[in-house]
Design a protein around this motif. Structure first.
Motif, PDB file in Angstrom:
ATOM      1  N   TYR A  85     -32.084  42.411  70.399  1.00  0.00           N
ATOM      2  CA  TYR A  85     -32.091  42.539  68.935  1.00  0.00           C
ATOM      3  C   TYR A  85     -33.478  42.203  68.402  1.00  0.00           C
ATOM      4  O   TYR A  85     -33.731  41.104  67.908  1.00  0.00           O
ATOM      5  N   SER A 100     -35.043  43.422  65.851  1.00  0.00           N
ATOM      6  CA  SER A 100     -35.250  43.400  64.403  1.00  0.00           C
ATOM      7  C   SER A 100     -34.812  42.083  63.757  1.00  0.00           C
ATOM      8  O   SER A 100     -35.037  41.863  62.580  1.00  0.00           O
ATOM      9  N   VAL A 101     -34.197  41.192  64.543  1.00  0.00           N
ATOM     10  CA  VAL A 101     -33.863  39.871  64.002  1.00  0.00           C
ATOM     11  C   VAL A 101     -35.115  39.006  64.075  1.00  0.00           C
ATOM     12  O   VAL A 101     -35.700  38.825  65.140  1.00  0.00           O
ATOM     13  N   SER A 102     -35.573  38.501  62.917  1.00  0.00           N
ATOM     14  CA  SER A 102     -36.867  37.802  62.895  1.00  0.00           C
ATOM     15  C   SER A 102     -36.734  36.301  62.691  1.00  0.00           C
ATOM     16  O   SER A 102     -37.669  35.552  62.963  1.00  0.00           O
ATOM     17  N   LYS A 162     -32.339  36.635  59.403  1.00  0.00           N
ATOM     18  CA  LYS A 162     -33.198  37.645  58.780  1.00  0.00           C
ATOM     19  C   LYS A 162     -33.271  38.866  59.681  1.00  0.00           C
ATOM     20  O   LYS A 162     -33.591  38.769  60.872  1.00  0.00           O
ATOM     21  N   ILE A 163     -32.951  40.027  59.111  1.00  0.00           N
ATOM     22  CA  ILE A 163     -32.935  41.282  59.879  1.00  0.00           C
ATOM     23  C   ILE A 163     -33.924  42.255  59.256  1.00  0.00           C
ATOM     24  O   ILE A 163     -33.798  42.628  58.087  1.00  0.00           O
ATOM     25  N   GLU A 164     -34.925  42.651  60.048  1.00  0.00           N
ATOM     26  CA  GLU A 164     -35.995  43.542  59.554  1.00  0.00           C
ATOM     27  C   GLU A 164     -35.554  44.990  59.673  1.00  0.00           C
ATOM     28  O   GLU A 164     -36.004  45.714  60.565  1.00  0.00           O
ATOM     29  N   GLU A 165     -34.670  45.412  58.802  1.00  0.00           N
ATOM     30  CA  GLU A 165     -34.212  46.799  58.778  1.00  0.00           C
ATOM     31  C   GLU A 165     -34.281  47.278  57.332  1.00  0.00           C
ATOM     32  O   GLU A 165     -34.178  46.469  56.396  1.00  0.00           O
TER      33      GLU A 165
END
Lengths: 82, 82
Positions: A31, A33-35, B46-49
């Motif tokens: 995953y 995109s999880v920051s 936090k998800i960067e999408e």
């Protein structure tokens, strides 16, 4: 009767090793995109009061005295009538 | 970018020793009107999408795979655009 949902989170400036570990696990699982992950507590407290102000006061008092550590944590309370 | 607030709680039928301990502490402190405490987790992820559906799918997937134990826990996700 009231249900107080108490959300206890670490203050933004406080390091969160548990969150960093969870983030590492998610990255390893692909995953990308999880920051960021921050881990907090959710406490559901049933308060047998008829007056909402009294219930809210009790909820805030028990947070200050027991449920949250004011040095490193912050909290918010959501009161629901039941 | 999306912030997923993940609320993980024990299923209603599952015993919660941590909650019982907190309840005992509150009773000892004189809070007689508090009748039940259940302790859960709050995870802020936090998800960067850019696509909300994709972000929601990721949030639900990581809950199923890592953040919650489906045998004893249930979860809900609140997605906030940031």
């Amino acid at each position: 009767m009231y249900l107080a949902k108490v959300f206890v989170t670490l203050k933004p400036t406080v390091n969160d090793p548990q969150g960093i570990t969870v983030l590492g696990g998610l990255k390893n699982m692909g995953y990308e995109s999880v920051s960021e992950v921050r881990v907090g507590k959710l406490l559901e407290v049933k308060i047998e009061e008829t007056d909402p102000h009294r219930a809210e006061n009790i909820a805030n008092e028990i947070c200050d005295k027991l449920l949250a550590n004011p040095v490193i944590e912050q909290y918010s309370v959501e009161l629901l009538e039941q």
